[in-house]
Design an enzyme around this catalytic site. Sequence first.
Site, PDB file in Angstrom:
ATOM      1  CG  HIS A 114     -44.003  -4.749  17.637  1.00 28.32           C
ATOM      2  ND1 HIS A 114     -44.570  -4.245  16.498  1.00 28.32           N
ATOM      3  CD2 HIS A 114     -42.669  -4.901  17.356  1.00 28.32           C
ATOM      4  CE1 HIS A 114     -43.640  -4.089  15.567  1.00 28.32           C
ATOM      5  NE2 HIS A 114     -42.472  -4.481  16.062  1.00 28.32           N
TER       6      HIS A 114
ATOM      7  CD  GLU B 281     -41.328  -4.144  12.549  1.00 29.09           C
ATOM      8  OE1 GLU B 281     -40.393  -3.588  13.160  1.00 29.09           O
ATOM      9  OE2 GLU B 281     -41.915  -5.153  12.969  1.00 29.09           O
TER      10      GLU B 281
ATOM     11  CG  HIS C 130     -38.995  -1.575  17.392  1.00 30.42           C
ATOM     12  ND1 HIS C 130     -39.449  -0.837  16.316  1.00 30.42           N
ATOM     13  CD2 HIS C 130     -39.164  -2.885  17.046  1.00 30.42           C
ATOM     14  CE1 HIS C 130     -39.869  -1.660  15.373  1.00 30.42           C
ATOM     15  NE2 HIS C 130     -39.704  -2.907  15.784  1.00 30.42           N
ATOM     16  CD  GLU C 131     -38.828  -6.439  18.977  1.00 27.04           C
ATOM     17  OE1 GLU C 131     -39.884  -7.103  19.001  1.00 27.04           O
ATOM     18  OE2 GLU C 131     -38.189  -6.230  17.929  1.00 27.04           O
TER      19      GLU C 131
END
Length: 426
Positions: free
Chosen positions: A290, A366, A286-287
Site C-alpha cells: 500500500h 487490495e 501486503h501492507e
Amino acid sequence: RRVYRTTTHVPQELGQIMDSETFEKSRLYQLDKSTFSFWSGLYSEVEGTMILLCGGIPFLWKLSGQISGRAGFGPEYEIVQSLVFLLLATLFSAVTGLPWSLYNTFVIEEKHGFNQQTLGFFFKDAIKKFVVTQCILLPVTSLLLYIIKIGGDYFFIYAWLFTLVVSLVLVTIYADYIAPLFDKFIPLPEGELKQQIETMAKSIDFPLTKVYVVEGSKRSSHSNAYFYGFFKNKRIVLFDTLLEEYSALNKEPAEGEDGENEETKSKTKNKKQGCKNEEVLAVLGHELGHWKLGHTVKNIIISQMNSFLCFFLFAVLIGQKELFAAFGFYDTQPTLIGLMIIFQFIFSPYNEVLSFCLTVLSRRFEFQADAFAKELGKAKDLYSALIKLNKDNLGFPVSDWIFSMWHYSHPPLLERLQALKDAKQE
C-alpha cells in the site's frame, strides 16, 4: 442474510481451505452480526427521525444557551454555547449507544469467543475514550468556528487548511501519544522476525524506524497490523493476536492463575491460531505494498479534495435561511448548526455515492497490494495467512455479490485466493 441462513454446507471450491466446523461457526457469527446490525441500524434511524420531528436539535441548542448563560456567557458568546451543545450531544449519543455496545461486546463477541474484556475494563475504557475525544473535539471545534467567523469571504479555504493541519497532526501523534492511553505498545523483541521485517523493509526502501507489538488480546482476539508516520519516520505495529509466538491467547495460564484478572480474561478454550513468521512477513508485504504503490498518499489526496469541496459548498449554502428554518431555527443561524445540517444531512446522498466509489477503489488497492506481496515472493505465505486470518476472525467466505460490492472494502476471500493461486502453484 439469506446467504448466511441457507449456505449450511461448505461449497466444493472451499473444501481444501475450510473445515465444516469452522464454516458453521463463521456462518452463525455473521448471522448474529447481521441481526444486530439490522436492529441497531433501525434504532438509529428511528432515534434520528424522532429527534428531527420533535425538534430535538433546537431544544438542545436552547438548553445549551441556558447553561452557558448561567455561567455568565450571553447569546453573543456563540462559540461557548456551541461547545456546550457539542458536549451534550456527544454525551447523549454515548449514553444511547451504550446498551448496543454492551450487547455487541458481552453477548455477540462473547458468544463467539472474541471478547477478552471484563465489565469493569469496558466501562473504564468507554469513559477514557469519551474524555480523550472531548479533549480533542472541543478545542478543535472552537478554533474551526473562530476561523469561519473571522475568515471573511474566503473562510472556507482557511477552514479547510486548518482541518488539513489538524488531521496530519492527529495522524502523527495518534500511535505515539493517544493509542498508548488504551493499549500497551512494546518494541518487538530482537530475534529472527524483527531481522526479517527490517530486511524486507530495506529491500523496498521503506524508511522503518521501529516495530511495535500492541497487546490487542486484552480487548479482543481479532487480529490486525498497520504502519504509520510521515516521511523518513515510519513505524510498523503488529497486534499480538496476529503473532503465533507472542499472542497471550496461545499461552496457557501459569499454575495457580484462574485465567482472569481485574481487566481482562483469557479464554484458552477459544485459542486463536495466529500466523507463523513467514505468514506475518507476507501480511506485512501486503501492507507495505500500500505504501510502495502510493495508496496511502492517494487516499489522503482524495480525502482532502473532498474536504475542500465540502467546505466550498458549505460557504455557498450557509447563507440560506430556509435550511435553518427547516430544522427549527427561525431566528438564529448558528455556525455549528449550519455545519451539522449541511455536512450531516444535505451531503448525505453525496456521501453515499462517494462511499461506494471509495469502496470500489479500496478493493482495487487490495488486489494491487496482494500482487505486490506476490512479486516479493510471498504468494504462498500470503495465501495461507489469508486462510488463517479468515478462520481466526470467523469470516464467512460466501457472500451475496450485490451486498459485497456495496459494503466490502476488501475483496471476498475466494477472489483474493484465486488471484494468488497461480503464483502459489508455481
